[in-house]
Design a protein around this motif. Structure first.
Motif, PDB file in Angstrom:
ATOM      1  N   ALA A 126      -2.174   5.084  -8.448  1.00  0.00           N
ATOM      2  CA  ALA A 126      -1.247   5.402  -7.360  1.00  0.00           C
ATOM      3  C   ALA A 126      -1.895   6.375  -6.381  1.00  0.00           C
ATOM      4  N   ALA A 127      -2.683   7.300  -6.926  1.00  0.00           N
ATOM      5  CA  ALA A 127      -3.342   8.268  -6.046  1.00  0.00           C
ATOM      6  C   ALA A 127      -4.316   7.567  -5.102  1.00  0.00           C
ATOM      7  N   LEU A 128      -4.994   6.527  -5.600  1.00  0.00           N
ATOM      8  CA  LEU A 128      -5.896   5.782  -4.729  1.00  0.00           C
ATOM      9  C   LEU A 128      -5.121   5.083  -3.621  1.00  0.00           C
ATOM     10  N   PHE A 129      -3.955   4.554  -3.981  1.00  0.00           N
ATOM     11  CA  PHE A 129      -3.111   3.947  -2.950  1.00  0.00           C
ATOM     12  C   PHE A 129      -2.650   4.994  -1.952  1.00  0.00           C
ATOM     13  N   ALA A 130      -2.450   6.220  -2.464  1.00  0.00           N
ATOM     14  CA  ALA A 130      -2.065   7.292  -1.548  1.00  0.00           C
ATOM     15  C   ALA A 130      -3.187   7.559  -0.553  1.00  0.00           C
ATOM     16  N   CYS A 131      -4.425   7.560  -1.042  1.00  0.00           N
ATOM     17  CA  CYS A 131      -5.577   7.690  -0.135  1.00  0.00           C
ATOM     18  C   CYS A 131      -5.560   6.560   0.878  1.00  0.00           C
ATOM     19  N   GLY A 132      -5.291   5.358   0.388  1.00  0.00           N
ATOM     20  CA  GLY A 132      -5.241   4.200   1.270  1.00  0.00           C
ATOM     21  C   GLY A 132      -4.159   4.355   2.321  1.00  0.00           C
ATOM     22  N   SER A 133      -2.981   4.843   1.881  1.00  0.00           N
ATOM     23  CA  SER A 133      -1.891   5.049   2.835  1.00  0.00           C
ATOM     24  C   SER A 133      -2.310   6.023   3.922  1.00  0.00           C
ATOM     25  N   ILE A 145       0.834  -1.198   0.000  1.00  0.00           N
ATOM     26  CA  ILE A 145       0.000   0.000   0.000  1.00  0.00           C
ATOM     27  C   ILE A 145       0.872   1.253   0.000  1.00  0.00           C
ATOM     28  N   PHE A 146       1.829   1.293   0.930  1.00  0.00           N
ATOM     29  CA  PHE A 146       2.647   2.505   1.035  1.00  0.00           C
ATOM     30  C   PHE A 146       3.559   2.670  -0.166  1.00  0.00           C
ATOM     31  N   GLN A 147       4.088   1.561  -0.643  1.00  0.00           N
ATOM     32  CA  GLN A 147       5.036   1.656  -1.741  1.00  0.00           C
ATOM     33  C   GLN A 147       4.353   2.127  -3.015  1.00  0.00           C
ATOM     34  N   GLN A 148       3.088   1.764  -3.187  1.00  0.00           N
ATOM     35  CA  GLN A 148       2.365   2.211  -4.369  1.00  0.00           C
ATOM     36  C   GLN A 148       1.904   3.643  -4.223  1.00  0.00           C
ATOM     37  N   GLY A 149       1.639   4.042  -2.986  1.00  0.00           N
ATOM     38  CA  GLY A 149       0.984   5.328  -2.795  1.00  0.00           C
ATOM     39  C   GLY A 149       1.888   6.501  -2.495  1.00  0.00           C
ATOM     40  N   ILE A 150       2.916   6.269  -1.662  1.00  0.00           N
ATOM     41  CA  ILE A 150       3.742   7.388  -1.207  1.00  0.00           C
ATOM     42  C   ILE A 150       4.472   8.109  -2.360  1.00  0.00           C
ATOM     43  N   PRO A 151       5.062   7.374  -3.310  1.00  0.00           N
ATOM     44  CA  PRO A 151       5.778   8.074  -4.390  1.00  0.00           C
ATOM     45  C   PRO A 151       4.911   9.109  -5.091  1.00  0.00           C
ATOM     46  N   LEU A 152       3.605   8.799  -5.199  1.00  0.00           N
ATOM     47  CA  LEU A 152       2.738   9.741  -5.888  1.00  0.00           C
ATOM     48  C   LEU A 152       2.629  11.047  -5.126  1.00  0.00           C
ATOM     49  N   ILE A 153       2.603  10.946  -3.802  1.00  0.00           N
ATOM     50  CA  ILE A 153       2.485  12.159  -3.000  1.00  0.00           C
ATOM     51  C   ILE A 153       3.668  13.077  -3.269  1.00  0.00           C
ATOM     52  N   PHE A 154       4.853  12.467  -3.404  1.00  0.00           N
ATOM     53  CA  PHE A 154       6.024  13.292  -3.704  1.00  0.00           C
ATOM     54  C   PHE A 154       5.991  13.797  -5.131  1.00  0.00           C
TER      55      PHE A 154
END
Lengths: 265, 280, 278
Positions: free
Chosen positions: C251-258, C29-38
């Motif tokens: 990825a943004a959805l994973f960011a929401c999940g994170s 979850i974090f690996q898919q989502g966090i990069p997008l936030i950056f």
């Protein structure tokens, strides 16, 4: 107790060793789904050893699933975009987009500009359009929906759908809300309109089958089946069935314009 | 909050308010079940429970969904229980009080609280797409297993910890080794507690929708292998209800679903009671 | 003994498998989502515009949505939940307790889709008719979620109050206090940590609820101006868009999940600090 567990595990393993024999997975548009389900049901009656699983998810989801192999056949209610090219596309029917309101709504006709205003959020009261003195409650589909894509292309044009619209993720859900919400307005597949709601005529033309064929009601979009490459085997059989007289009759009965009729014109 | 009213009157008022609120709460909770049952009970015919589903759910019965729910849940339990119980045994019996144990307990608590849609997100991308398992009982079962393992670890941990140390010592003093002590003394004693956790996990799995709809899919056919897609009862009810396909059938499906869950939770509750009675 | 050595390794293996699978999810979850936030940048990610297919990944309106709905749920669930718990624990007879408490706990098992359904069929039209707005609203979601978390709050609060030693009560009565005074000034503070833990648990449930919210909140992206407006939560967005999202959108959805994951972790830390558990 332990023996029971072992027995269960072994039986599950044996079942699992028989992989998808004689099965097709179809996924995608919620507009196409009910129709393809019916065709599939008839198909399975004639071929009892073949299983067809139909999923929803929306047109874009179906296109994605086809591209990465999660399903065998994708279903879309819009044309493919540039970055989605490369799939085999088969037209099975043509359908229209109907703008629907509650049965008791006195309004029968709307212009394209009025519809744009409603969904963009600039027109907020029914009485401006000649209706009751109530707020308009517009309902839209999610961004990946083929129905929404077609609606945006053909009716909204450059105007963006407002953030204030309610969002639902299937034709059926939109229809259900409109049928039970007196101030509601939404858009669904013409083939799915039933007696619980009212489809308005746009610029004077009702979304009847004749108007759809003659293009007087010009808000039509294709129902497509998609595959990664040319259909073979079971998929080919099913697609041929869908395009055959029997299959097309099922679609026509459901309220669509079968592909055959278009080719004949 | 005490004005010129004496404490006795204050209490009467408080009692009245509390009673009212309790009555409202109980009525609301009961109302929900009764409303569903009233509209759904009439649907529960033998036909309904054993026929195939037709016409998107408008006609026919819910047998495919009952079977599908059963298969997905059984798969989840078969995977989650050994893993969960085994982990808890290791943590309590071998990794006593260490940092590892506290980290894992904390992690399990967190994961037990993570929204199920996130498991659905994970399961869809990982099992359905990346591992190419497709929409299947397998994808659904694996996702649910991962979802309930944390709960099973925690409840088993508590159950095992509750076994008095004396029991273990007696076993050792009689010449039993660690493995024997665990399998013949600790586990049997904590069995009701463990079973409670497992059964509660089952209850949660049966009522689950978000994690299952994206992994097991929503196919209406009778599932034949673990690779078949299936529509569980909860998913079927969700689709019937929100699309307005058939309200009577929706109520019927909900009734069956609620009866199953209530039965499961009831069994868990009785077990938990027996477990508590032993040590408290 | 050899058997014991093998057994230890076996259990270790099982534990590691379970732990690895749980870590797998977390990292996934974090690996898919966090990069997008950056990639998107903080100003994009925390803006109010969510139009992921056009590069706008602002989750602020959904955070506000989740917050409003959760707060509403707590406003409904806490008063009624505590009232029930106190009534059952201190003001009702033993047979009544034995019957009602299990029943309330059993009701915790009703699936969320059923609650959502009741919401659509009964609550939404009611709100629309008598309060205005579309009916699919913050109010509807708050009420339904509040009802959903009631059993949790009742159950845990009840257990916490019962756990307060009898001697506290007896001392209080000996000093001439009424039951209500005892509850208010003595038992409540004593059971506070357990009650708060129960509330936090309920809060976690409310934040994470998806299906019921999708059915009754309307899912409009605009930040609600009043509780009668429609609202979109983080969980709803994931469920609505998961099927078709790809690339950055996914990825943004994973960011929401994170983000949701993080909130649950924080809530759990707070709960531990409050209850002083280890």
């Amino acid at each position: 107790m332990r023996d029971l567990a072992i027995a269960l595990i072994i039986s599950l393993l044996t079942i699992s060793c028989s992989r998808k024999e004689g099965g097709i997975i179809i996924a995608g548009s919620t507009s196409v789904q009910p129709f393809i389900e019916q065709v599939a049901e008839h198909f399975m009656e004639e071929h009892p050893d073949i299983t067809i699983n139909v999923q929803g998810g929306g047109s874009t989801a179906g296109i994605q699933a086809t591209m990465n192999g999660t399903c065998n056949i994708g279903a879309s209610s819009r044309n493919l975009k540039i970055h989605e090219k490369g799939l085999t596309v088969i037209l099975i029917a043509v359908d229209g987009i109907a703008v629907i309101v509650h049965k008791d709504n006195p309004i029968d006709d709307l212009t394209v500009e009025q519809i744009q205003g409603i969904f963009a959020g600039s027109v907020t009261q029914w009485n401006i359009l000649g209706g009751k003195d109530e707020s308009i409650i517009p309902v839209t589909r999610e961004e990946g929906s083929g129905t929404r894509g077609a609606f945006e292309d053909m009716i909204m044009g450059e105007t963006t759908i407002s953030d204030a619209c309610l969002v639902q993720d299937s034709n059926g859900a939109v229809r259900e809300i409109i049928a039970t919400t007196p101030q509601g307005i939404g858009y669904i597949s013409v083939g799915l309109v039933d007696e619980r709601e009212k489809a308005v005529s746009i610029n004077g033309h009702k979304p009847s089958l004749t108007n759809l064929i003659s293009q007087k009601y010009r808000f039509t979009r294709p129902f497509l089946l998609l595959l990664r490459e040319e259909p073979t085997g079971l998929c080919k059989e099913f697609i041929e069935y869908t395009l055959s007289e029997k299959g097309q009759a099922i679609l026509k009965e459901g309220g669509l314009i079968p592909a055959r009729d278009i080719q004949d014109n | 909050m005490v004005w010129r009213i004496g404490p006795k009157t204050n209490q009467k008022i408080a009692f009245g308010v509390l009673l009212l609120m309790t009555v409202i709460t109980v009525i609301v909770l009961f109302f929900i079940i009764i409303y569903v049952f009233k509209n759904g009970f009439g649907q529960l015919t033998w036909e309904f429970l054993t026929s195939k589903t037709h016409d998107m759910g408008k006609e026919g019965g819910i047998f495919p969904s009952i079977l599908g729910t059963f298969l997905v849940t059984i798969l989840a339990i078969i995977i989650a229980t050994p893993l969960g119980v085994g982990s808890a045994v290791y943590l309590v019996e071998y990794a006593r009080g260490g940092l590892l144990r506290r980290i894992v307990s904390f992690g399990a608590d967190c994961l037990a609280g993570v929204p199920s849609i996130i498991f659905g997100l994970f399961g869809f991308i990982f099992f359905v797409i990346q591992l190419n398992l497709g929409w299947s009982i397998l994808s659904g079962g694996l996702t649910l297993a991962v979802m309930i393992i944390p709960t099973i670890i925690r409840t088993t941990e508590e159950a095992i910890k509750a076994v008095p140390h004396v029991h273990r010592e007696i076993s050792y003093s009689l010449g039993g080794g660690k493995f024997d002590t665990i399998t013949r003394v600790v586990l049997p004693s904590s069995l009701p507690g463990i079973l409670t956790g497992v059964i509660l996990g089952v209850g949660r799995a049966v009522g689950e929708t978000a994690a299952v709809i994206f992994t097991a899919g929503s196919s209406l056919g009778i599932p034949t292998t673990v690779f078949s897609s299936t529509r569980t009862l909860a998913v079927h009810f969700y689709i019937l209800a929100r699309e307005g396909i058939s309200m009577p059938k929706a109520y019927g499906t909900a009734t069956v679903l609620i009866i199953i869950i209530l039965a499961i939770n009831f069994i868990a509750y009785r077990l938990m009671h027996r477990f508590m009675k032993r040590y408290y | 003994m050899v058997k014991d050595k093998i057994a230890e390794k076996l259990f270790l293996l099982i534990a590691l498998s379970a732990i690895i699978s749980l870590l797998l999810i977390t990292f996934f979850i974090f690996q898919q989502g966090i990069p997008l936030i950056f990639k998107a940048g903080a100003s994009n990610f925390f803006s109010t515009q969510w139009a992921p297919t056009r590069g706008h990944f602002g989750i602020l309106s959904m955070i506000i949505g989740s917050l409003m709905v959760t707060t509403g749920a707590l406003l409904v669930g806490i008063p009624f939940g505590l009232a029930c718990a106190i009534f059952l624990a201190e003001f009702s007879s033993s047979p009544l307790q034995k019957v009602l408490k299990p029943i309330i706990e059993l009701l915790a098992g009703i699936p969320s889709v059923v609650y959502g359904f009741i919401g659509i069929v009964i609550l939404v039209p009611f709100i629309r008719e008598y309060f205005g707005g579309p009916g699919f609203s913050v109010l509807a979601a708050s009420i339904i979620l509040g009802i959903m978390i009631l059993p949790t709050i009742v159950s845990i609060s009840y257990d916490s109050i019962i756990a307060v030693p009898k001697t506290y009560r007896e001392g209080s009565f000996a000093l001439g206090a009424t039951k209500w005074q005892t509850v208010r000034m003595l038992l409540f503070p004593a059971a506070r940590s357990g009650i708060v833990a129960g509330i936090i648990l309920g809060m976690g449930r409310a934040i994470g609820e998806t299906m019921a919210v999708i059915m009754i909140a309307g899912n409009a992206l605009k930040i609600p101006g009043s509780i009668l407006d429609s609202v979109r939560t983080l969980t709803s967005t994931i469920a609505l868009e998961l099927g078709y999202a790809s690339g950055d959108h996914r990825a943004a959805l994973f960011a929401c999940g994170s983000f949701l994951f993080l909130i649950i972790i924080i809530l759990n830390i707070v709960a531990i600090k409050i209850t002083g558990r280890k």
